[in-house]
Design a protein around this motif. Structure first.
Motif, PDB file in Angstrom:
ATOM      1  N   PHE A 115       0.805  -1.222   0.000  1.00 53.20           N
ATOM      2  CA  PHE A 115       0.000   0.000   0.000  1.00 53.20           C
ATOM      3  C   PHE A 115       0.839   1.274   0.000  1.00 53.20           C
ATOM      4  O   PHE A 115       0.321   2.350   0.279  1.00 53.20           O
ATOM      5  CB  PHE A 115      -0.949  -0.018   1.208  1.00 53.20           C
ATOM      6  N   ASP A 116       2.118   1.166  -0.327  1.00 52.58           N
ATOM      7  CA  ASP A 116       2.979   2.346  -0.291  1.00 52.58           C
ATOM      8  C   ASP A 116       2.470   3.460  -1.209  1.00 52.58           C
ATOM      9  O   ASP A 116       2.661   4.638  -0.926  1.00 52.58           O
ATOM     10  CB  ASP A 116       4.404   1.974  -0.690  1.00 52.58           C
ATOM     11  N   GLU A 117       1.833   3.090  -2.322  1.00 49.15           N
ATOM     12  CA  GLU A 117       1.393   4.083  -3.300  1.00 49.15           C
ATOM     13  C   GLU A 117      -0.116   4.323  -3.259  1.00 49.15           C
ATOM     14  O   GLU A 117      -0.654   4.997  -4.140  1.00 49.15           O
ATOM     15  CB  GLU A 117       1.799   3.648  -4.709  1.00 49.15           C
ATOM     16  N   THR A 118      -0.814   3.797  -2.254  1.00 48.78           N
ATOM     17  CA  THR A 118      -2.267   3.906  -2.228  1.00 48.78           C
ATOM     18  C   THR A 118      -2.726   5.367  -2.248  1.00 48.78           C
ATOM     19  O   THR A 118      -2.132   6.231  -1.588  1.00 48.78           O
ATOM     20  CB  THR A 118      -2.845   3.175  -0.999  1.00 48.78           C
ATOM     21  N   PHE A 119      -3.817   5.617  -3.010  1.00 50.16           N
ATOM     22  CA  PHE A 119      -4.319   6.981  -3.167  1.00 50.16           C
ATOM     23  C   PHE A 119      -5.657   6.906  -3.897  1.00 50.16           C
ATOM     24  O   PHE A 119      -5.867   6.000  -4.701  1.00 50.16           O
ATOM     25  CB  PHE A 119      -3.327   7.831  -3.980  1.00 50.16           C
ATOM     26  N   PRO A 120      -6.581   7.849  -3.647  1.00 47.13           N
ATOM     27  CA  PRO A 120      -7.847   7.832  -4.391  1.00 47.13           C
ATOM     28  C   PRO A 120      -7.621   8.207  -5.850  1.00 47.13           C
ATOM     29  O   PRO A 120      -6.937   9.189  -6.156  1.00 47.13           O
ATOM     30  CB  PRO A 120      -8.696   8.903  -3.679  1.00 47.13           C
ATOM     31  N   GLY A 121      -8.194   7.411  -6.758  1.00 53.64           N
ATOM     32  CA  GLY A 121      -8.021   7.699  -8.176  1.00 53.64           C
ATOM     33  C   GLY A 121      -8.908   6.811  -9.031  1.00 53.64           C
ATOM     34  O   GLY A 121      -9.694   6.002  -8.519  1.00 53.64           O
ATOM     35  N   PRO A 122      -8.806   6.937 -10.366  1.00 55.43           N
ATOM     36  CA  PRO A 122      -9.670   6.185 -11.284  1.00 55.43           C
ATOM     37  C   PRO A 122      -9.428   4.687 -11.186  1.00 55.43           C
ATOM     38  O   PRO A 122      -8.289   4.224 -11.273  1.00 55.43           O
ATOM     39  CB  PRO A 122      -9.271   6.716 -12.670  1.00 55.43           C
ATOM     40  N   PHE A 123     -10.485   3.921 -11.042  1.00 47.65           N
ATOM     41  CA  PHE A 123     -10.375   2.482 -10.784  1.00 47.65           C
ATOM     42  C   PHE A 123      -9.541   1.766 -11.834  1.00 47.65           C
ATOM     43  O   PHE A 123      -8.822   0.810 -11.544  1.00 47.65           O
ATOM     44  CB  PHE A 123     -11.771   1.857 -10.705  1.00 47.65           C
ATOM     45  N   GLU A 124      -9.628   2.238 -13.096  1.00 43.35           N
ATOM     46  CA  GLU A 124      -8.993   1.489 -14.184  1.00 43.35           C
ATOM     47  C   GLU A 124      -7.472   1.518 -14.112  1.00 43.35           C
ATOM     48  O   GLU A 124      -6.800   0.651 -14.690  1.00 43.35           O
ATOM     49  CB  GLU A 124      -9.469   2.007 -15.549  1.00 43.35           C
ATOM     50  N   TRP A 125      -6.890   2.472 -13.369  1.00 40.91           N
ATOM     51  CA  TRP A 125      -5.427   2.509 -13.279  1.00 40.91           C
ATOM     52  C   TRP A 125      -4.894   1.246 -12.612  1.00 40.91           C
ATOM     53  O   TRP A 125      -3.894   0.689 -13.046  1.00 40.91           O
ATOM     54  CB  TRP A 125      -4.979   3.756 -12.513  1.00 40.91           C
ATOM     55  N   ASP A 126      -5.542   0.807 -11.541  1.00 39.66           N
ATOM     56  CA  ASP A 126      -5.121  -0.438 -10.890  1.00 39.66           C
ATOM     57  C   ASP A 126      -5.341  -1.643 -11.798  1.00 39.66           C
ATOM     58  O   ASP A 126      -4.506  -2.551 -11.868  1.00 39.66           O
ATOM     59  CB  ASP A 126      -5.907  -0.650  -9.591  1.00 39.66           C
ATOM     60  N   VAL A 127      -6.484  -1.681 -12.471  1.00 45.22           N
ATOM     61  CA  VAL A 127      -6.800  -2.827 -13.320  1.00 45.22           C
ATOM     62  C   VAL A 127      -5.776  -2.942 -14.446  1.00 45.22           C
ATOM     63  O   VAL A 127      -5.286  -4.036 -14.764  1.00 45.22           O
ATOM     64  CB  VAL A 127      -8.227  -2.717 -13.899  1.00 45.22           C
ATOM     65  N   LYS A 128      -5.428  -1.813 -15.035  1.00 46.56           N
ATOM     66  CA  LYS A 128      -4.467  -1.838 -16.137  1.00 46.56           C
ATOM     67  C   LYS A 128      -3.078  -2.252 -15.666  1.00 46.56           C
ATOM     68  O   LYS A 128      -2.394  -3.037 -16.335  1.00 46.56           O
ATOM     69  CB  LYS A 128      -4.410  -0.457 -16.808  1.00 46.56           C
ATOM     70  N   ARG A 129      -2.660  -1.755 -14.503  1.00 48.11           N
ATOM     71  CA  ARG A 129      -1.329  -2.140 -14.020  1.00 48.11           C
ATOM     72  C   ARG A 129      -1.286  -3.640 -13.707  1.00 48.11           C
ATOM     73  O   ARG A 129      -0.294  -4.306 -14.000  1.00 48.11           O
ATOM     74  CB  ARG A 129      -0.938  -1.320 -12.794  1.00 48.11           C
ATOM     75  N   LEU A 130      -2.355  -4.148 -13.137  1.00 44.12           N
ATOM     76  CA  LEU A 130      -2.390  -5.580 -12.860  1.00 44.12           C
ATOM     77  C   LEU A 130      -2.341  -6.383 -14.153  1.00 44.12           C
ATOM     78  O   LEU A 130      -1.584  -7.357 -14.266  1.00 44.12           O
ATOM     79  CB  LEU A 130      -3.657  -5.927 -12.069  1.00 44.12           C
ATOM     80  N   ALA A 131      -3.126  -5.993 -15.148  1.00 44.60           N
ATOM     81  CA  ALA A 131      -3.138  -6.718 -16.422  1.00 44.60           C
ATOM     82  C   ALA A 131      -1.786  -6.647 -17.119  1.00 44.60           C
ATOM     83  O   ALA A 131      -1.329  -7.627 -17.723  1.00 44.60           O
ATOM     84  CB  ALA A 131      -4.245  -6.167 -17.324  1.00 44.60           C
ATOM     85  N   VAL A 132      -1.136  -5.496 -17.055  1.00 44.04           N
ATOM     86  CA  VAL A 132       0.207  -5.366 -17.642  1.00 44.04           C
ATOM     87  C   VAL A 132       1.176  -6.317 -16.955  1.00 44.04           C
ATOM     88  O   VAL A 132       1.984  -6.992 -17.605  1.00 44.04           O
ATOM     89  CB  VAL A 132       0.703  -3.907 -17.543  1.00 44.04           C
ATOM     90  N   SER A 133       1.104  -6.399 -15.630  1.00 46.69           N
ATOM     91  CA  SER A 133       2.025  -7.288 -14.914  1.00 46.69           C
ATOM     92  C   SER A 133       1.792  -8.740 -15.308  1.00 46.69           C
ATOM     93  O   SER A 133       2.746  -9.532 -15.405  1.00 46.69           O
ATOM     94  CB  SER A 133       1.875  -7.107 -13.400  1.00 46.69           C
ATOM     95  N   VAL A 134       0.549  -9.107 -15.570  1.00 49.12           N
ATOM     96  CA  VAL A 134       0.243 -10.463 -16.023  1.00 49.12           C
ATOM     97  C   VAL A 134       0.870 -10.711 -17.391  1.00 49.12           C
ATOM     98  O   VAL A 134       1.496 -11.756 -17.628  1.00 49.12           O
ATOM     99  CB  VAL A 134      -1.287 -10.680 -16.070  1.00 49.12           C
ATOM    100  N   ALA A 135       0.730  -9.750 -18.297  1.00 47.72           N
ATOM    101  CA  ALA A 135       1.298  -9.909 -19.634  1.00 47.72           C
ATOM    102  C   ALA A 135       2.816  -9.998 -19.584  1.00 47.72           C
ATOM    103  O   ALA A 135       3.429 -10.837 -20.259  1.00 47.72           O
ATOM    104  CB  ALA A 135       0.865  -8.741 -20.527  1.00 47.72           C
ATOM    105  N   VAL A 136       3.448  -9.153 -18.775  1.00 47.68           N
ATOM    106  CA  VAL A 136       4.906  -9.172 -18.661  1.00 47.68           C
ATOM    107  C   VAL A 136       5.375 -10.495 -18.076  1.00 47.68           C
ATOM    108  O   VAL A 136       6.330 -11.116 -18.569  1.00 47.68           O
ATOM    109  CB  VAL A 136       5.395  -7.981 -17.814  1.00 47.68           C
ATOM    110  N   ALA A 137       4.700 -10.962 -17.033  1.00 48.48           N
ATOM    111  CA  ALA A 137       5.078 -12.225 -16.402  1.00 48.48           C
ATOM    112  C   ALA A 137       4.889 -13.397 -17.365  1.00 48.48           C
ATOM    113  O   ALA A 137       5.727 -14.303 -17.443  1.00 48.48           O
ATOM    114  CB  ALA A 137       4.274 -12.447 -15.131  1.00 48.48           C
TER     115      ALA A 137
END
Length: 446
Positions: A115-137
Motif C-alpha cells: 500500500f505504499d502508493e495507495t491513493f484515491p483515483g480512477p479504478f482502471e489505473w489499478d486494473v491496467k497495471r495488474l493486467a500489464v504485470s500479467v502480460a509481462v510475467a
C-alpha cells in the motif's frame, strides 16, 4: 436519496467520457518523460548507498523493472483520459503485490498486500497495471502470445465479473467479503500445482515472529540481537536506535486503546536497518524486535518510510496530509482484515513512517514458476481480489454500470496490457543501457 438505478446510470454515463473500448489505446505522449530520469528523481532523497541495489534489482528482468517503476506508469496513465470513477487505489497493483496474510482471528486470507502508493483515483489505473504485470510475467515465462493475451483479458474479466456480483450485495455483505486462502486449492489446475499450493499455505502459517526469532536473531554475550547481513540487514546506529525508542510512543498513539494495552506488554530488545522490495530500496526501513512474556515471546515490527504516492502529482489532493497515515488508512480500506499493529508517526527530520508486523503468515506466489494454466488462474484470483478491495471504497454499483455485461472492457484492457508490456520492455532496456554507459550504478544480485 440516490437509488441503485441512479448509481448504475452514473457509471454508464462515464462511458461518454471514456468508452470502454477506449482503454485499449496506448500511445506514449510526445512529452513523455525519460524513464531513467523519473527513477533518478525518485532517488534524490533516498539513502544513496542503497540506490545501486535498487537499479541492480530493476535491471534483472522486465518484470523486475515493472515492479520498481510505478512512478513511470503512473505518469503514463495520467496522460490518458480517465473515467472519473474513483476508488482507493492500491497504486502498484502488480501480481507480486497480492498474497497471503493472517487475519486477527488467525485465518489465512488472500488479498492485496502492498500500500505504499495507495491513493484515491480512477479504478482502471489499478486494473491496467495488474493486467500489464500479467502480460509481462507471461512473456517472461515463455508463454505463447495467444495465452499471454488471454491471461491479461481474464484478469480484467474476473474484475468485471466480481464487481457486478458485489454490486448486487448489501453494504455489510461487501464489507465482510474475503477470500480464504483455502480457495487457492480449488484454482490449481493440476495435482502438482495443488501440492505446491498446499506447501505454500503450510509455509505461510509458519511465518510468524517466533519463526523469525530463530532465523533472524542470535544470542551475543547473553543478549538477543538481530543477525547482521550487510547491506541488506545491518545494526541500527546509536542515533537511529535512540530515535526509534523516542518515536515509539508517537506510533503507539495511533493504535486503538486495546492495541496500545497489548503493545505495552512488550519491551524493546533490538533494531536493524533492512532493505526491502525493489521499488522501495533506498527508503529508510527498520525492523524492531520486541519481547513479551519472556525472550521466547517475540514480536517483530517493521518501520518503513512513507513518501508521497507516485499518483499524487497526477490527481487532486487526497484526504491525508501525513504520508504514513495515508498508507495506513489505505490499507485499512482495501484489505478485508487488517494488521492489529498497523500505525504511523513522524520520525527524525520530519520524515513520515508507518509500522506493521514484519511476519504474520505473509507469503507471495512464485509467479516465475507458473505455467500458462496456473498463471491464468492466479491472474483471475488477483482480479477478483482487486474488485473486492475497490468495492469497499468506491461506488461498486456505478462501477458495475460502467463495466456492463459484455466483454468490451476486458478486451480493451488486454490490448493495452500487450502494448504497454512492449513499452515496459523498452524502458527496461533504457535502464540497462544507462547502467552500461555508467549513467547510473547498479549492484547486481544483491
Amino acid at each position: 436519496m440516490t437509488t441503485p438505478a441512479d448509481r448504475s446510470r452514473r457509471g454508464r454515463d462515464a462511458r461518454r467520457r471514456v468508452p470502454r473500448s477506449g482503454h485499449g489505446l496506448w500511445l506514449p505522449s510526445l512529452d513523455r518523460a525519460d524513464p531513467v530520469a523519473v527513477l533518478e528523481r525518485q532517488g534524490r532523497d533516498r539513502l544513496p548507498e542503497l540506490l545501486p541495489i535498487r537499479y541492480g534489482r530493476m535491471t534483472a528482468s522486465p518484470f523486475a523493472f515493472l515492479r520498481g517503476s510505478a512512478a513511470v506508469m503512473a505518469a503514463d496513465l495520467a496522460a490518458q483520459p480517465h473515467t472519473g470513477l474513483t476508488v482507493q487505489l492500491c497504486g502498484d497493483a502488480h501480481l507480486l503485490n497480492f498474497g497471503l496474510y493472517a487475519s486477527p482471528e488467525r485465518a489465512l486470507l488472500f488479498d492485496v498486500n502492498d500500500f505504499d502508493e495507495t491513493f484515491p483515483g480512477p479504478f482502471e489505473w489499478d486494473v491496467k497495471r495488474l493486467a500489464v504485470s500479467v502480460a509481462v510475467a507471461a512473456r517472461e515465462n515463455g508463454h505463447p502470445e495467444p495465452k499471454v493475451r488471454r491471461a491479461a483479458l481474464e484478469t480484467a474479466a474476473a474484475y468485471r465479473t466480481a464487481m457486478r456480483r458485489l454490486a448486487r450485495l448489501g453494504e455489510l455483505a461487501v464489507w465482510y467479503e474475503r477470500i480464504d486462502a483455502e480457495q487457492l486449492l480449488f484454482l490449481a489446475r493440476s495435482a502438482r500445482h495443488r501440492d505446491r499450493v498446499r506447501a505454500s499455505l503450510t509455509r505461510a502459517r509458519r511465518r510468524t515472529s517466533l519463526q523469525a526469532l530463530g532465523r533472524l536473531t542470535e544470542v551475543v554475550d547473553g543478549r538477543r540481537r538481530i543477525i547482521q547481513d550487510p547491506p541488506l540487514l545491518q545494526a541500527a546506529g546509536a542515533s537511529d536506535s535512540a530515535a526509534l525508542r523516542k518515536i515509539f510512543s508517537d506510533y503507539r498513539s495511533t493504535l486503538s486503546e486495546d492495541r496500545r494495552l497489548l503493545l505495552d506488554r512488550y519491551r524493546f530488545v533490538d533494531a536493524a536497518r533492512k532493505v526491502v522490495g525493489v521499488g522501495s530500496v533506498g527508503l529508510r526501513c527498520f525492523v524492531v524486535l520486541l519481547a513479551g512474556r519472556d525472550a521466547d515471546d517475540p514480536l517483530f515490527l517493521q518501520i518503513k518510510e512513507a513518501r508521497k504516492s507516485v499518483l499524487e502529482d497526477h490527481l487532486p489532493t487526497g484526504p491525508y496530509g501525513h504520508a504514513g497515515h495515508r498508507v495506513v488508512a489505505g490499507q485499512r480500506l482495501l484489505q478485508a482484515a487488517g494488521d492489529i499493529f498497523l500505525g504511523w508517526m513522524t520520525g527524525p527530520q520530519g520524515r513520515a513512517f508507518y509500522w506493521r508486523q514484519l511476519r504474520d503468515m505473509k507469503a507471495s506466489a512464485d509467479v516465475a514458476g507458473m505455467g500458462a494454466a496456473d498463471l491464468l488462474a492466479y491472474a483471475r484470483l488477483c482480479g477478483t481480489a482487486l474488485a473486492r478491495a475497490h468495492a469497499r471504497s468506491g461506488d461498486r454499483v456505478a462501477l458495475a454500470g460502467y463495466l456492463g455485461g459484455a466483454d468490451t472492457f476486458e478486451r480493451a484492457v488486454a490490448e493495452f496490457a500487450l502494448a504497454y508490456a512492449e513499452q515496459n520492455a523498452a524502458d527496461h532496456a533504457a535502464l540497462s543501457a544507462a547502467v552500461a554507459a555508467g549513467v547510473v550504478t547498479a549492484a547486481p544480485d544483491v
